[in-house]
Design a protein around this motif. Structure first.
Motif, PDB file in Angstrom:
ATOM      1  N   SER A  56       0.808  -1.218   0.000  1.00 31.12           N
ATOM      2  CA  SER A  56       0.000   0.000   0.000  1.00 31.12           C
ATOM      3  C   SER A  56       0.845   1.273   0.000  1.00 31.12           C
ATOM      4  N   GLN A  57       2.122   1.163   0.359  1.00 32.47           N
ATOM      5  CA  GLN A  57       2.978   2.344   0.462  1.00 32.47           C
ATOM      6  C   GLN A  57       3.730   2.666  -0.827  1.00 32.47           C
ATOM      7  N   ILE A  58       3.588   1.818  -1.836  1.00 29.95           N
ATOM      8  CA  ILE A  58       4.323   2.049  -3.095  1.00 29.95           C
ATOM      9  C   ILE A  58       3.616   3.116  -3.926  1.00 29.95           C
ATOM     10  N   PRO A  59       4.325   4.160  -4.328  1.00 31.74           N
ATOM     11  CA  PRO A  59       3.705   5.222  -5.133  1.00 31.74           C
ATOM     12  C   PRO A  59       3.683   4.867  -6.620  1.00 31.74           C
ATOM     13  N   ASP A  60       2.895   5.613  -7.355  1.00 34.68           N
ATOM     14  CA  ASP A  60       2.889   5.560  -8.826  1.00 34.68           C
ATOM     15  C   ASP A  60       2.535   4.176  -9.386  1.00 34.68           C
ATOM     16  N   VAL A  61       1.638   3.474  -8.718  1.00 41.92           N
ATOM     17  CA  VAL A  61       1.144   2.212  -9.279  1.00 41.92           C
ATOM     18  C   VAL A  61       0.053   2.559 -10.283  1.00 41.92           C
ATOM     19  N   PRO A  62       0.218   2.198 -11.565  1.00 40.21           N
ATOM     20  CA  PRO A  62      -0.740   2.631 -12.583  1.00 40.21           C
ATOM     21  C   PRO A  62      -2.033   1.820 -12.548  1.00 40.21           C
ATOM     22  N   THR A  63      -3.031   2.342 -13.193  1.00 42.31           N
ATOM     23  CA  THR A  63      -4.288   1.612 -13.364  1.00 42.31           C
ATOM     24  C   THR A  63      -4.372   1.094 -14.788  1.00 42.31           C
ATOM     25  N   GLY A  64      -5.094  -0.006 -14.958  1.00 47.85           N
ATOM     26  CA  GLY A  64      -5.242  -0.592 -16.280  1.00 47.85           C
ATOM     27  C   GLY A  64      -4.881  -2.065 -16.282  1.00 47.85           C
ATOM     28  N   LEU A  65      -5.028  -2.687 -17.440  1.00 47.93           N
ATOM     29  CA  LEU A  65      -4.709  -4.109 -17.619  1.00 47.93           C
ATOM     30  C   LEU A  65      -3.340  -4.220 -18.280  1.00 47.93           C
ATOM     31  N   PHE A  66      -2.426  -4.948 -17.638  1.00 45.17           N
ATOM     32  CA  PHE A  66      -1.062  -5.080 -18.141  1.00 45.17           C
ATOM     33  C   PHE A  66      -0.702  -6.555 -18.305  1.00 45.17           C
ATOM     34  N   SER A  67      -0.329  -6.912 -19.531  1.00 47.67           N
ATOM     35  CA  SER A  67       0.098  -8.275 -19.813  1.00 47.67           C
ATOM     36  C   SER A  67       1.581  -8.431 -19.489  1.00 47.67           C
ATOM     37  N   TYR A  68       1.922  -9.528 -18.894  1.00 53.87           N
ATOM     38  CA  TYR A  68       3.330  -9.835 -18.624  1.00 53.87           C
ATOM     39  C   TYR A  68       3.528 -11.331 -18.825  1.00 53.87           C
ATOM     40  N   GLY A  69       4.776 -11.761 -18.925  1.00 52.07           N
ATOM     41  CA  GLY A  69       5.045 -13.178 -19.150  1.00 52.07           C
ATOM     42  C   GLY A  69       6.517 -13.471 -18.961  1.00 52.07           C
ATOM     43  N   GLY A  70       6.917 -14.690 -19.323  1.00 52.71           N
ATOM     44  CA  GLY A  70       8.319 -15.054 -19.223  1.00 52.71           C
ATOM     45  C   GLY A  70       8.561 -16.324 -18.450  1.00 52.71           C
ATOM     46  N   SER A  71       9.541 -16.280 -17.586  1.00 53.12           N
ATOM     47  CA  SER A  71      10.127 -17.449 -16.929  1.00 53.12           C
ATOM     48  C   SER A  71       9.122 -18.361 -16.231  1.00 53.12           C
ATOM     49  N   THR A  72       9.245 -19.674 -16.486  1.00 53.31           N
ATOM     50  CA  THR A  72       8.438 -20.655 -15.758  1.00 53.31           C
ATOM     51  C   THR A  72       8.935 -20.819 -14.327  1.00 53.31           C
ATOM     52  N   THR A  73      10.201 -20.483 -14.085  1.00 57.55           N
ATOM     53  CA  THR A  73      10.741 -20.530 -12.721  1.00 57.55           C
ATOM     54  C   THR A  73       9.935 -19.628 -11.795  1.00 57.55           C
TER      55      THR A  73
END
Length: 344
Positions: A56-73
């Motif tokens: 809750s203390q982290i600033p500048d968290v954007p709004t919207g849907l963001f796709s991410y992907g990558g490592s199975t680890t």
């Protein structure tokens, strides 16, 4: 009233105050010793300041849907973190996206990031020079933000009686120079090494570079599609060997994690001692040797990265916010809960 009277009254008041404070202190001391009340109990009655290192203390968290992907680890981290982030930041919506025609992994995740299919990527290896060059041609830079520590663990059949392997011996197995456990002080038994394909996984790319020192896999290596299937093969066949992210191996009930060393007779366990026999699993499971991972005593450790596209747009903001969330105390605790080692 004379000056002398005022002076005497002041002395009496000071003396009375001192006696009162002494009596109160004495009573507190008597209660604490007679009834086992510690000083910390008294201080706990104060109003405590809320933690300033949570999601809750982290600033500048954007709004919207963001796709991410990558490592199975990263899969265990995703399971722990994403739902917790959604509770605190419901408008910061995260969607894990797999490639359409390739296996998921660090390399494919970075490729999708470069192809504008992802907002940010998760990787179990650092960005390659050629990937940085490609990003530069596209008009932006790639930033890698480390958030956790991981290690590579070696899985063998539970019946294999061997104290450990040196990195040289491990390299010789996977380059085809050693093909029987008898050559390494073990039983007379052919070795069958398993691996996922290099193009599918950052773990394999890391293994090629840091264990094989750039040499290629030998013709004896059998490639397999997933760690789950590889571990099933190792559990069935006594001569097999496989390597994967330590959290995927150490706590398993069907395979044994071998200690590793840079030199003979100086093996470091990827699990905390004493070793828990597999017949006690799953009620008891072996746990990661986090201290050896943090100090670097365990010979194959690495960092996990959030790869951020630095283009000054919402994607960059999303990637940096995600990394910052993971680097809070709350995020690091969830990373540890997922089986990895805290970076801080």
């Amino acid at each position: 009233m004379t000056q002398q009277h005022r002076t005497n009254e002041t002395k009496v008041l000071v003396l009375t105050l001192a006696i009162t404070l002494g009596l109160v202190g004495g009573l507190l001391w008597w209660f604490s010793h007679s009834y086992g009340i510690k000083g910390s109990y008294l201080t706990r009655t104060r109003v405590e300041t809320p933690s300033t290192d949570t999601f809750s203390q982290i600033p500048d968290v954007p709004t919207g849907l963001f796709s991410y992907g990558g490592s199975t680890t990263w899969a265990p981290i995703r399971q722990q973190v994403d739902s917790a982030v959604a509770i605190v930041w419901p408008k910061f919506q995260l969607r894990y996206t797999e490639p359409i025609e390739a296996a998921p992994g660090s390399g494919t995740g970075i490729k999708m990031l470069l192809g504008n299919q992802l907002a940010f990527a998760q990787s179990s290896r650092a960005v390659k020079p050629e990937e940085n060059e490609q990003a530069k041609k596209l008009g932006f830079a790639l930033k890698e933000i480390p958030v956790a520590i991981d290690g590579i663990a070696i899985a063998v059949h539970p019946t294999l009686n061997l104290p450990g392997l040196t990195l040289t011996q491990l390299k010789d197995i996977y380059t085809g120079k050693v093909n029987n456990w008898e050559q390494l002080g073990g039983p007379k038994l052919p070795i069958t090494p398993y691996s996922r394909r290099p193009e599918d996984s950052g773990t394999i790319e890391f293994f090629e570079e840091n264990v094989l020192s750039g040499e290629k896999f030998g013709s004896n290596v059998q490639f397999i599609d997933t760690t789950t299937n590889a571990l099933k093969e190792v559990a069935k066949n006594p001569g097999t060997i496989y390597y994967a992210s330590a959290p995927e191996v150490v706590g398993q009930c069907s395979v044994k994690a071998l200690p590793l060393g840079k030199q003979p007779n100086k093996f470091i366990e990827p699990y905390t001692k004493p070793y828990i026999p597999l017949d006690k699993c799953p009620k008891q499971r072996n746990q990661l040797n986090t201290e050896a991972f943090q100090t670097g005593d365990y010979p194959i450790t690495r960092r996990l990265f959030v790869i951020v596209k630095q283009n000054g747009q919402a994607d960059q903001q999303a990637g940096e916010a995600y990394a910052n969330l993971l680097l809070t105390d709350q995020g690091q605790e969830l990373i540890a809960k997922a089986g990895f080692v805290r970076l801080r």
